[in-house]
Each structure stands twice: as structure tokens, then as C-alpha cells.
Design a protein around this motif. Structure first.
Motif, PDB file in Angstrom:
ATOM      1  N   LEU A 215       0.833  -1.206   0.000  1.00 14.10           N
ATOM      2  CA  LEU A 215       0.000   0.000   0.000  1.00 14.10           C
ATOM      3  C   LEU A 215       0.868   1.257   0.000  1.00 14.10           C
ATOM      4  N   SER A 216       1.965   1.210   0.779  1.00 17.01           N
ATOM      5  CA  SER A 216       2.872   2.356   0.791  1.00 17.01           C
ATOM      6  C   SER A 216       3.512   2.560  -0.571  1.00 17.01           C
ATOM      7  N   TRP A 227      -1.189  11.962   2.653  1.00 14.35           N
ATOM      8  CA  TRP A 227      -0.500  12.146   3.914  1.00 14.35           C
ATOM      9  C   TRP A 227      -1.338  11.572   5.053  1.00 14.35           C
ATOM     10  N   ARG A 228      -0.645  11.405   6.194  1.00 14.87           N
ATOM     11  CA  ARG A 228      -1.313  10.938   7.426  1.00 14.87           C
ATOM     12  C   ARG A 228      -0.835  11.809   8.574  1.00 14.87           C
ATOM     13  N   TRP A 237       3.234  10.831   8.106  1.00 18.34           N
ATOM     14  CA  TRP A 237       3.715  10.098   6.914  1.00 18.34           C
ATOM     15  C   TRP A 237       3.249  10.850   5.671  1.00 18.34           C
ATOM     16  N   ALA A 238       4.039  10.768   4.602  1.00 22.11           N
ATOM     17  CA  ALA A 238       3.690  11.417   3.335  1.00 22.11           C
ATOM     18  C   ALA A 238       4.265  10.590   2.191  1.00 22.11           C
ATOM     19  N   ASP A 250      12.840  14.422   0.933  1.00 25.74           N
ATOM     20  CA  ASP A 250      12.429  13.034   1.099  1.00 25.74           C
ATOM     21  C   ASP A 250      11.352  12.969   2.169  1.00 25.74           C
ATOM     22  N   SER A 251      10.780  11.742   2.334  1.00 27.83           N
ATOM     23  CA  SER A 251       9.653  11.574   3.254  1.00 27.83           C
ATOM     24  C   SER A 251      10.076  11.778   4.699  1.00 27.83           C
ATOM     25  N   ALA A 252      11.239  11.244   5.073  1.00 29.29           N
ATOM     26  CA  ALA A 252      11.681  11.382   6.463  1.00 29.29           C
ATOM     27  C   ALA A 252      11.905  12.849   6.816  1.00 29.29           C
TER      28      ALA A 252
END
Length: 823
Positions: A215-216, A227-228, A237-238, A250-252
Motif C-alpha cells: 500500500l505504501s 499524507w497521514r 507520513w507522506a 524526502d519523506s523522512a
């Protein structure tokens, strides 16, 4: 003690005792040998007895000691055996505490199976030791294959494993393999209770982990930002699209720094909508990757916070705006159409109509703006007697409204009481409803009727023509043929009814006109596939001597019209005229050859006459009296005139033969005109005619054949003097006009009527026009030939009583080019 019983093992001390006994015997024997007075035999026996006694004593002692030691050893082994039996019992107890099987392989590779083999039972077949390692007999095929491969890796490379397999009955078996003490061990045990639940939970967790990873990955692959957020509202999270839109790297980093895609006001508005329980997307404006975009943002609350997605609808808004503009343009276009258009929705209410619809039915605009039903409009039109008269209007109306339930468009014709005819097309809409198209075809019906009448009249007209006429369609078949065509080619009515192909028609016609080439051309004109169609004209010769001129003309509709004209009489006349023309041409050639030959033959004696006349005139052979001198002058003038005529004839002959070549040079215009005037000076004085020269002093020169230019001017001046009366004047003009030199000779003579001007340049055309001028009619013909050889043109303007103007135009540029080429 039994002497014959020998102990298995002798200690160190026993060996020493034996060695001592032997030494004692030896000493006794030595004492016996040395003792005086003892008998040798008795001494030896005594010694042996003593040794044996000592040996038995020592041996008894050794036995007693070893027996005690073995007793202690036996007691220890008995204790160890009891302990091992207890451990074995405990191991059997542990092994049998749950359904499991342990398989070990010794150094020779032989398997040893221990435990409850009942876990291999399948239905009515009980478990057995042989079925334990036959995994395919009691496990699922995929699990059996995987377990076989794992056991091979364990036995071959010592690779340990742990996996869960299943039986066809749904039981779960845990298989664990490892290497212990250099041996391979496989344990199979059936999972029940909490252990099975733990395994299932572990499998579920692993599946959830894989699903979450997929899913990710899927969310990272979609182009929309997702996003969450946690319960505290911070970004948790994105996906990759969010990171790219927020330009966070980046996501982090985006989560760590709390990179926000939406502005604060947009986030607050989304929070208020969630608190009020609002659903649906929120349309906001945001900066996405440095560009201002329109987004539809949807955030949904979850147990751990919220999740959201942003859909870029900028292009959708642009397309929607374009669609709206296009719909508005379509409405304006439909409003300009002459065809009446009316649209009804699924509830049969009017939602659109154009101006032509209002004009067609002359309905009140307010009534139409009220969105009436289709049935109400029909009732209104019936009351106004604008619909076709129907005996059962209710049934007719139901049939009209049935178009709403039709799958395809329906076409009907309405004949209105006022005489109009409407073509009505009812086209169902995909979303429900109906679109009506009302086309007034009254004019078309009227024109079609007139067209049919016109076609019938044309058919009757063509049928009465005496010339054969036929029309072939685009498929090459005979569509129409009048009676003359059928009579000429002897085609029967039965053949005309089936509309024969052009090949069949040609096959019949060739029996009367066997020539192949004309019919091939006719076939290509009728059936040829060409981009541009052109007419065809050919001649057909019939076997009875009739000659037909055939013409094939393409018609606008793609058909071909074929006509024949009987030209037999014209052909006969043409043949007669051709024969006569050929005879005249032969006569002309004979005349020209005769003149050419005579001219050459006359030139030599004429030269002699001129020479001898000059000798007589010079009186070198004797003095002449006045009368003789006068006769000599007449001979000289007549000979010179005759020489000029002969030279003109020779020049014309050279021009006709194409052997005349110009000698181009730079010619001074004033000098050339002066030379021509000197040649005609005596005639000017004799005729009392004044000569006026209109030549600019700076006119310069041009490239031409000087001799021929002088000859042109001389002939023109001779004609001007010959047709002028005493006291009149002749004017010579010269000028340069751009790239041309213009020479004009103008007289004030009688002029020429139009019928004379038409033939003035023809050879041997001489017209005195009531003057004393005589000539053979070659002067102007030679002038025109010389001017055209120079690339120029000659024009003449004259009318009776107004004199004559002859204009010669010479190109200046062409002469320069010719001169440069010659050099």
C-alpha cells in the motif's frame, strides 16, 4: 580359587610378585646346585613348590583387589543406568506430551523416526513411520515441495529452517530442522491451541506488513499527494507526490520538519468541516512544486489521527471552463441554424430551444421559458391547428412520446395544414431525454418534384434527338440510351433494360465498327480512375462507310455522357478540300522554286547589262549622242530596279530556307538613317517631297545588322515617297523607349483602307491606290521579315486620306547579348 582360571588383566604389582617368585625359584635352584650333599632332583622340586606357593598367594591377592574394584564399577554403572533410564522416561514423557515426530539421520544417512506418527494420518489411513518422510502423501503439494527442499539443504549444507506447513484436512504442522552434533534433526509437531493461534497471528502480521508495504508503494506511485497526521495534527507520513509537491527532499525530512502542502487557512477550514461532520472534498488553492494549482482536498478522521489526499483539478477546471465556453458556442451556433432544435430532459421538460424552433411554431417565449412538458407543447400546437390532422390524436401523441423509450433515433414526416412538410428526427440522449430536429423540407420536396419532371422532360427530349446519346454511370453501366443510339448500334430493348456494362456495349458495337483503338479510349473515359477527368473526342468508322464523331464528356455526378454525330458528308468535303489544299501547296512550292531559279538565272545577265551600260555611260568605247546617253540612263535605272527586285526575292528565299543570318554589329542610328536617306534622295527631289528627320542627337547606337536596317529604312521610305503627292512631306522619327529602339516612317499620302491593310505584308501584294507607284509587292514583306529576325515587331497604322505610320521596334538588350555571344 581354580588354578586354571587366569585373570583378564594383571596389574603392576601382580607382575612384580610373579617376577619375585621366578627369582626365588632360580635362587633355590642355584642353591641346590651349590649345596653340597643335596640331591639335585629334590632341590628342583622344592624350588618349584615354593614358587608356585608364592605365585598362588600373589594371584589371590590380585583377584581380591580386582573383584572389589569391579564391584565398585558395577555399582557406578548400575547407578548411571538407572539415571539414564529415568532420563529416557522423562524424554519419552516430554516427546509424548504433544503430537510430534523427531527424525534424525546418523552418519550413514539412515533416518530414525521417534514420536507420535499419528500426525501423518489422513482420513481413514492411519499414520505410519514410512509416511513421515513421504511429505507429498500427507501435506499440501506446495508445502511438501518446500519441505523436501528444506530437508535437502539441511542434510547437505546444515542449513537450519523453521516453517509452517498444512495438511489437506486443514491441520497446521510446524517443521523445524537443525544440525545437532554433526547429525541432522527434523522435528514435526502439530500446532494446537495458543501456539497455533500465535503462528496464525504471526502469519497475519506478516501479511499485514506485506500489505502495508504494498500500500505504501502504491501510494508512492500515484501522482496525487497523500499524507497521514497524528492525533496532535502533526504530519506522520507522506508519499512521494506529497514530498515533491512540498519540495521537502524526502519523506523522512518532510515528517521531521513538518513540511506542509496546504496553507494554514486551508487546514483550519478542513478542520472546521470535519468538526461539523462535513463530507466531500474541499477546493483550495495551493503552491505545488512552485506553481499555483487548484486542489480538491479530502481528509478523513481515523483512530490514530487523519489521512488526506489532494487531487489536482487545475486542468479539470480549465477543461470545464473550455467545455462551458464550447457549450455556449454550441448554443449560439444552434441558435443560428435554420433547423429547429428542441431538447427535453428525462422528465420530458423543455431544457433548450433555438430561435428557429420559436419561429417554426410561433410560440410565446414566456411559455417556452417556463419549461413546459413535451405533451403540453403538442397540445398547444394542436389547439392552434399547427400539427398534422389526426383522426385519433391521443394515439398519435402516444406514438410521438414513445420516442423517449426508443434505443435509436426515429425519423417521421409531418405534413402540416398550411402546406409545409417537416422532417422530424427524434434522437434519444444517452443521459435520458430527447432531442428534436425539425427540418422544413417543403422547398426540397418541391424541388425534387420539379427535378423529377425536368429529368423526365430531358429524357423525352434526348429520346427524340436524331444524334445517338448514351449516359454511363460511375459503375460503368449504361444508364440511359436514346432511340437513335439503339438504332445505330442495333441494341435491343431487352439489353437496355438490364443496364449492360460498357464492355458488353463495346462488344456489340465492334461488330459494326471493328477498330480497337477508339473503343479502348472510350472505355478508359468511362471507367478510368484518374484524379482529373477530361473529355474525349474520337472518330468511329462504320463498316458501311458512315463516319461518326464520338465525344465522351464527364458529368458532375461522376457519370459520362457519350454522343455521336454523323459527319460522313463533312468528312467527304474535308477530303476534297484536303486534296485541293495539297494541290495548291504543290503549286506554291513550284512557284517559289521557279521564282528562286529565275532570280538566280536573271542576276548574272543583269549584272552584265549593268556593267556594259556603265561602260557606255562612261564613253570609254566612244562618245554618245544625247539620245544614246538618255537611253543608257534608262537602261541603268531599269537594271538597278530589277536588281533590287531580284535581291529582294533572293532574301525572301533565304529567309524561307532558314539560311539567312544576321551580321550583328554596333550600328549608329543617325548614320544609318542618313545612308538610307541618301539612297532615296533623287526620288525625293524628283517627286518634290520634303523629308523631315526627328532624330535626337544623343540617340547613340544599338546592336543589329546595319545593312538590313538600311534596307528596312530604304523600303519604308520608298513606299512613303511612292504613295505621297508632290508638296507633301515624309517624316522619319527615332527614339529609345526603355530597352527598345523605335523607328517610325510617317507620310501624308492617301492611306490604306482596312481590307488592304489586312494583306499589306503578304508577298506579291501590290496596290497602287490611284498613284503612279508601281512594285511587285515585296517591300513590306521583306521589312517584316528583317524586323522579326532582329527579334522586333512592326506595326502599321493607316486610314484613307490620313496617311500611313509604320513603326519598327528593335530590342536593344537582346542585341547586346547576341553581340557578346558572338564575340
Amino acid at each position: 580359587m581354580g588354578v586354571g582360571r587366569t585373570p583378564r588383566r594383571l596389574g603392576g604389582r601382580a607382575g612384580a610378585g610373579v617376577l619375585g617368585g621366578a627369582l626365588g625359584l632360580a635362587a633355590a635352584a642355584q642353591a641346590a646346585e651349590t649345596a653340597p650333599g643335596l640331591h639335585a632332583h629334590n632341590a628342583v622340586g622344592f624350588a618349584v613348590l615354593i614358587g608356585l606357593t608364592i605365585f598362588a598367594t600373589i594371584l589371590s591377592l590380585i583377584y581380591l583387589r580386582e573383584r572389589a574394584r569391579w564391584a565398585r564399577r558395577e555399582h557406578t554403572l548400575t547407578a548411571e543406568l538407572a539415571e539414564l533410564r529415568g532420563a529416557h522416561d522423562r524424554a519419552d514423557l516430554l516427546l509424548g506430551s504433544e503430537p510430534q515426530v523427531v527424525v534424525t539421520w546418523d552418519a550413514r544417512g539412515e533416518p530414525r523416526v521417534e514420536g507420535d506418527v499419528g500426525i501423518t494420518a489422513e482420513g481413514s489411513r492411519p499414520g505410519s513411520v514410512r509416511r513421515v518422510l513421504a511429505f507429498g502423501a500427507w501435506l499440501m503439494p506446495a508445502d511438501a515441495a518446500a519441505l523436501d527442499a528444506a530437508v535437502e539443504s539441511l542434510r547437505g549444507r546444515g542449513e537450519r529452517f523453521r516453517r509452517t506447513v498444512h495438511t489437506p484436512q486443514g491441520r497446521t504442522i510446524e517443521a523445524q530442522g537443525q544440525a545437532v552434533g554433526g547429525q541432522a534433526l527434523l522435528r514435526l509437531r502439530e500446532l494446537t491451541g495458543e501456539r497455533q493461534e500465535l503462528v496464525e497471528l504471526r502469519a497475519t502480521l506478516e501479511e499485514a506488513r506485506h500489505g502495508l508495504s504494498a500500500l505504501s508503494g502504491l501510494l508512492d506511485a500515484i501522482p496525487q499527494p497523500v499524507w497521514r497526521r497524528g492525533r496532535d495534527g502533526r504530519l506522520a507520513w507522506a508519499n512521494a507526490a506529497y514530498v515533491a509537491a512540498a519540495e521537502a527532499g524526502d519523506s523522512a525530512r518532510a515528517v521531521r520538519e513538518g513540511a506542509e502542502l496546504l496553507e494554514r487557512t486551508a487546514r483550519e477550514e478542513a478542520e472546521r468541516r470535519r468538526s461539523r461532520g462535513g463530507t466531500g472534498p474541499l477546493r483550495v488553492s495551493a503552491v505545488v512544486a512552485g506553481a499555483r494549482r487548484t486542489l480538491d482536498v479530502t481528509e478523513v478522521p481515523t483512530e490514530a489521527g487523519t489521512v488526506g489526499i489532494a487531487v489536482d483539478v487545475s486542468e479539470l477546471e480549465s477543461v470545464r471552463a473550455d467545455l462551458q465556453r464550447q457549450m455556449d458556442a454550441n448554443v449560439r451556433t444552434l441558435d443560428q441554424l435554420p433547423t429547429a432544435v428542441a431538447m427535453f430532459d428525462a422528465r420530458q421538460q423543455l431544457i433548450f430551444h433555438n430561435a428557429a424552433y420559436r419561429q417554426l411554431w410561433d410560440l410565446d417565449p414566456a411559455f417556452l421559458e417556463g419549461r413546459p412538458l413535451d405533451g403540453e407543447i403538442l397540445d398547444t400546437l394542436r389547439n392552434a391547428r399547427k400539427l398534422p390532422e389526426q383522426a385519433d390524436f391521443r394515439s398519435w401523441k402516444a406514438g410521438v412520446l414513445a420516442a423517449y423509450r426508443a434505443a435509436e433515433a426515429q425519423e417521421t414526416w409531418w405534413h402540416l395544414p398550411d402546406g409545409r412538410t417537416l422532417r422530424v428526427l427524434a434522437d434519444p440522449n444517452p443521459q435520458g431525454g430527447l432531442t428534436y430536429l425539425f427540418e422544413d423540407v417543403s422547398e426540397r420536396v418541391h424541388l425534387e418534384s420539379r427535378y423529377n419532371v425536368l429529368m423526365q422532360v430531358q429524357s423525352e427530349t434526348l429520346d427524340t434527338l436524331r444524334e445517338p446519346v448514351a449516359v454511363f454511370g460511375t459503375d460503368g453501366r449504361l444508364k440511359f440510351a436514346n432511340r437513335a443510339f439503339a438504332q445505330v448500334w442495333r441494341i435491343g430493348p431487352e439489353m437496355l433494360e438490364v443496364q449492360p456494362h460498357i464492355d458488353q456495349v463495346i462488344a456489340v458495337c465492334r461488330t459494326l465498327s471493328p477498330a480497337e483503338e477508339p473503343w479502348t479510349q472510350i472505355r478508359e473515359a468511362v471507367t478510368g480512375l484518374v484524379d482529373a477527368r477530361h473529355g474525349l473526342a474520337c472518330r468511329l468508322a462504320l463498316a458501311d462507310g458512315t463516319m461518326l464523331d464520338c465525344a465522351a464528356e464527364p458529368l458532375p455526378d461522376g457519370a459520362t455522357l457519350l454522343t455521336h454525330i454523323d459527319v460522313t458528308a463533312s468528312v467527304n468535303v474535308e477530303r476534297a478540300l484536303t486534296d485541293k489544299n495539297e494541290a495548291l501547296e504543290r503549286t506554291t512550292r513550284l512557284r517559289d522554286e521557279f521564282v528562286h531559279h529565275v532570280s538566280y538565272e536573271l542576276r548574272s545577265p543583269l549584272t552584265n547589262i549593268i556593267g556594259f551600260t556603265e561602260l557606255l555611260g562612261d564613253e570609254t568605247v566612244g562618245a554618245l549622242n544625247p539620245r544614246q546617253r538618255e537611253y543608257a540612263d534608262h537602261i541603268m535605272r531599269s537594271s538597278a530596279a530589277l536588281l533590287v527586285i531580284i535581291n529582294d526575292i533572293l532574301d525572301l528565299a533565304s529567309i524561307d530556307a532558314g539560311s539567312m543570318e544576321l551580321t550583328r554589329e554596333r550600328v549608329d542610328v543617325q548614320t544609318t538613317i542618313a545612308a538610307a536617306v541618301r539612297g532615296i534622295g533623287d526620288r525625293l527631289a524628283e517627286a518634290d517631297i520634303a523629308l523631315v528627320l526627328d532624330v535626337p542627337p544623343d540617340i547613340g547606337s544599338f546592336v543589329a545588322d546595319g545593312k538590313r536596317v538600311r534596307q528596312i529604312l530604304f523600303n519604308l521610305l520608298s513606299n512613303a515617297v511612292g504613295f505621297s503627292a508632290p508638296g507633301q512631306q515624309v517624316r522619319v522619327c527615332a527614339r529609345k523607349d526603355g530597352e527598345s529602339l523605335v523607328l517610325e516612317v510617317i507620310d501624308q499620302g492617301r492611306g490604306m483602307p482596312p481590307e488592304v491593310m489586312e494583306r499589306v505584308f503578304e508577298r506579291f501584294e501590290s496596290h497602287t491606290l490611284g498613284t503612279r507607284h508601281r512594285g511587285v509587292g515585296l517591300g513590306l514583306s521583306i521589312v517584316r521579315s528583317f524586323v522579326e529576325l532582329h527579334g522586333g515587331r512592326i506595326d502599321i497604322a493607316s486610314s484613307p486620306g490620313a496617311g500611313t505610320r509604320v513603326t519598327c521596334t528593335f530590342p536593344v538588350g537582346d542585341g547586346e547579348a547576341h553581340l557578346a555571344a558572338a564575340e
